[in-house]
Design an enzyme around this catalytic site. Structure first.
Site, mmCIF file in Angstrom:
data_model
loop_
_atom_site.group_PDB
_atom_site.id
_atom_site.type_symbol
_atom_site.label_atom_id
_atom_site.label_comp_id
_atom_site.label_asym_id
_atom_site.label_seq_id
_atom_site.Cartn_x
_atom_site.Cartn_y
_atom_site.Cartn_z
ATOM 1 N N ASP A 106 16.752 -45.082 -40.347
ATOM 2 C CA ASP A 106 17.764 -46.315 -41.411
ATOM 3 C C ASP A 106 17.193 -45.768 -42.790
ATOM 4 O OD1 ASP A 106 14.586 -46.534 -41.331
ATOM 5 O OD2 ASP A 106 14.546 -48.517 -42.602
ATOM 6 N N GLU A 160 11.968 -47.783 -41.237
ATOM 7 C CA GLU A 160 10.929 -46.966 -42.265
ATOM 8 C C GLU A 160 10.558 -47.733 -42.905
ATOM 9 O OE1 GLU A 160 9.190 -43.954 -45.237
ATOM 10 O OE2 GLU A 160 11.357 -45.252 -45.197
HETATM 11 ZN ZN LIG Z 1 12.241 -42.142 -46.057
#
Ligand SMILES: [Zn+2]
Ligand SMILES: *[C@@H]1O[C@H](CO)[C@@H](O)[C@H](O)[C@H]1NC(C)=O
Ligand SMILES: *[C@@H]1O[C@H](CO)[C@@H](O)[C@H](O)[C@H]1NC(C)=O
Ligand SMILES: *[C@@H]1O[C@H](CO)[C@@H](O)[C@H](O)[C@H]1NC(C)=O
Length: 521
Positions: free
Chosen positions: A143, A208
């Site tokens: 992401d 994340e």
């Molecule tokens: Zn990162």
């Protein structure tokens, strides 16, 4: 990475030391030099002592185009995370299709098991021929943070447009260069007939940027349930800094061996509301403001020299010119002095102590009513030599006022410090690989100020390293989570080459015997 990285300005520090302390330094010079001459700086292990890896990274014209096309396609998929519950699932599914298309050998190899975790995160297990060797884990995330062309990008952020040898786009640094670099390297290794001795995992989280509570947390718990222990984890975090550390000769590859902890603390004062025409001598606002001021006036203790920053200085010392080198090689003597100089600037102060930032202050509803409630939020980043509890205790004693209620809203201890000595397999293998690809770079451990997914793996290993060989030159740190995020084509190829070599180097059975190098001045 979820937060901004490090900046140093050693040139200013150098000037400061030289102007303010020249005389003191001269006085101490004699004592220090005795020490320096016998200092074992741990500059490194000689390449010649290592077992040889056998497949060298050679890409032909066709592969060069192919690896770049795969990378560009990855950048074009807007796998944006907005909040822990808001991410683009269409894009994440499209990303999975891209991985399957771009890396057919990985997905069909009998050595590799692939599974989806939490629907969108990927876990690969690459089986080794020697099951007695402890596996390691390469970590990255698919992401990205949001990006909008209207912020002033030179190319649309999901275009992967090429300008002057650079690919522009969100994720080119953070973190698709690593996602695609790892898989591309493995794909090419498999095509050349490689089969690892040491098994390893590749873990790609999908959230994340919004804490990793779905991806990394679930992958780590899957591994834990299976009783997996990891030799080390390699994640993003630090990079190769070129021209960012003033006074340092040549570039430095910093390998993150710890992360600062954090705490969000709420301070509040409640009072009986009243009319402003007959105020009490102290209001909730006054009491809270005084408490906040005491926190700002009394920063957390200076801890320079007690955390991994000490190793950073020791490893880099020999690349500085003589007066600075002296100071940096003799931290036993100069730590307090360096700490005192570093704390003058916010960006270097962050390495010296737990930082305290008052970020919100709310009180009052009407201009003629005494506020019944005043609240402030304080955000602290905890130095690895301190614990969350110690920080809470210090806040309590510094505030020193029973009327101020202190609540911990969220927080975590700093991450344990990973090993970086001559016997540390992960650190030495990463270092060896960096030096194979970039011979002029100095490798040193460092503390990351931001947090990454790797913290969710801390129960599976004692050694977590945070590094991708991305080159950061002056001006580049602002691109990270900012506008015009980009990577040079050459650097992306270097990243593929890095993982290609790293995976093979992890097959080494034993590190060379440490040779104690007496580092001459
Ligand atoms: Zn990162
Ligand atoms: C989500 O990703 C798809 C492509 O996979 C894209 O077409 C769509 O615009 C994205 N949605 C948002 C809200 O960005
Ligand atoms: C995965 O997808 C299924 C079916 O769409 C859904 O029920 C489940 O909640 C999802 N799991 C996660 C962790 O998102
Ligand atoms: C690498 O070397 C080892 C032993 O030195 C050998 O067994 C193996 O087949 C080699 N691998 C390749 C792909 O050449």
């Amino acid at each position: 990475m979820t937060d901004t990285g490090a900046k140093f300005n050693f040139l200013k520090i150098l000037k400061f030391i030289l102007s303010s302390f020249f005389i003191t330094v001269l006085l101490l010079f004699t004592i220090a030099s005795i020490r320096t001459l016998s200092l074992d700086v741990n500059v490194g292990l000689q390449i010649a002592h290592w077992e040889k890896q056998n497949i060298s990274f050679v890409v032909d014209h066709h592969q060069r185009k192919e690896l770049l096309d795969n990378f560009k396609e990855a950048i074009r998929i807007p796998t944006v995370s907005v909040s822990p519950t808001q991410f683009n699932t269409t894009a994440l599914l499209e990303f999975e299709r891209l991985l399957r298309k771009a890396f057919p050998t990985i997905f069909s190899s009998s050595l590799i098991q692939h599974e989806l975790v939490a629907n969108y995160s990927h876990l690969f297990w690459v089986q080794g021929s020697q099951p007695d060797l402890l596996p390691y884990l390469l970590l990255a995330h698919t992401d990205v943070v949001p990006a909008s062309e209207s912020d002033g990008w030179d190319a649309p952020p999901f275009s992967a447009k090429e300008i002057d040898g650079f690919i522009y786009g969100r994720g080119t640094i953070d973190d698709k260069s690593s996602v695609m670099g790892i898989l591309q390297a493995l794909e090419y290794l498999l095509l050349k007939g490689y089969a690892p001795r040491r098994g390893f995992y590749i873990s790609l989280g999908h959230d994340e940027e919004v804490m990793g509570y779905m991806g990394a947390v679930n992958i780590a718990s899957v591994l834990k349930q299976r009783g997996v222990q990891l030799l080390f984890v390699l994640d993003e975090g630090f990079a190769v800094f070129d021209g960012l550390i003033s006074g340092l000769e040549g570039p430095a590859a910093l390998i993150g061996t710890s992360e600062k902890g954090f705490a969000t603390v709420k301070l509040s004062v409640s009072m009986i509301p009243g009319h402003s025409s007959m105020p009490p001598s102290e209001t909730s606002i006054g009491i809270l403001a005084a408490a906040v001021k005491r926190l700002e006036d009394n920063p957390m203790p200076r801890l320079f020299g007690y955390g991994p920053e000490r190793g950073t200085f020791e490893h880099l010392a020999h690349k500085f010119s003589v007066p600075v080198r002296f100071i940096m090689s003799n931290l036993w003597l100069f730590s307090p002095l360096i700490g005192w100089v570093l704390e003058r600037k916010p960006d270097t102060n962050a390495f010296v102590r737990t930082t305290t930032a008052v970020t919100m202050f709310n009180a009052g509803v009407k201009e003629n009513v005494i506020a019944s409630l005043a609240e402030a939020y304080v955000n602290l980043r905890i130095h690895p030599a301190q614990s969350l509890q110690e920080v809470m205790d210090l806040i309590q004693s510094t505030v020193g006022d029973q009327r101020v209620k202190i609540e911990l809203i969220d927080g975590s201890d700093p991450l344990p410090v990973s090993s970086a000595d001559e016997k540390s397999f992960g650190f030495q293998i990463i270092k060896k690989t960096v030096l194979e690809i970039f011979s002029t770079v100095t490798v040193a451990p460092g503390i990351c100020v931001g947090n990454t997914d790797s913290r969710h793996y801390k129960d599976l290993t004692s050694d977590i390293y945070r590094f991708i060989p991305i080159w950061f030159k002056p001006g580049d740190t602002q691109r990270f989570h900012g506008i015009n995020e980009r990577i040079s084509i050459k650097n992306y190829e270097e990243i593929v080459a890095f993982y290609f070599s790293l995976i093979q180097n992890c097959d080494i059975q034993k590190l060379p015997e440490p040779h104690s190098s007496v580092h001459e001045l």
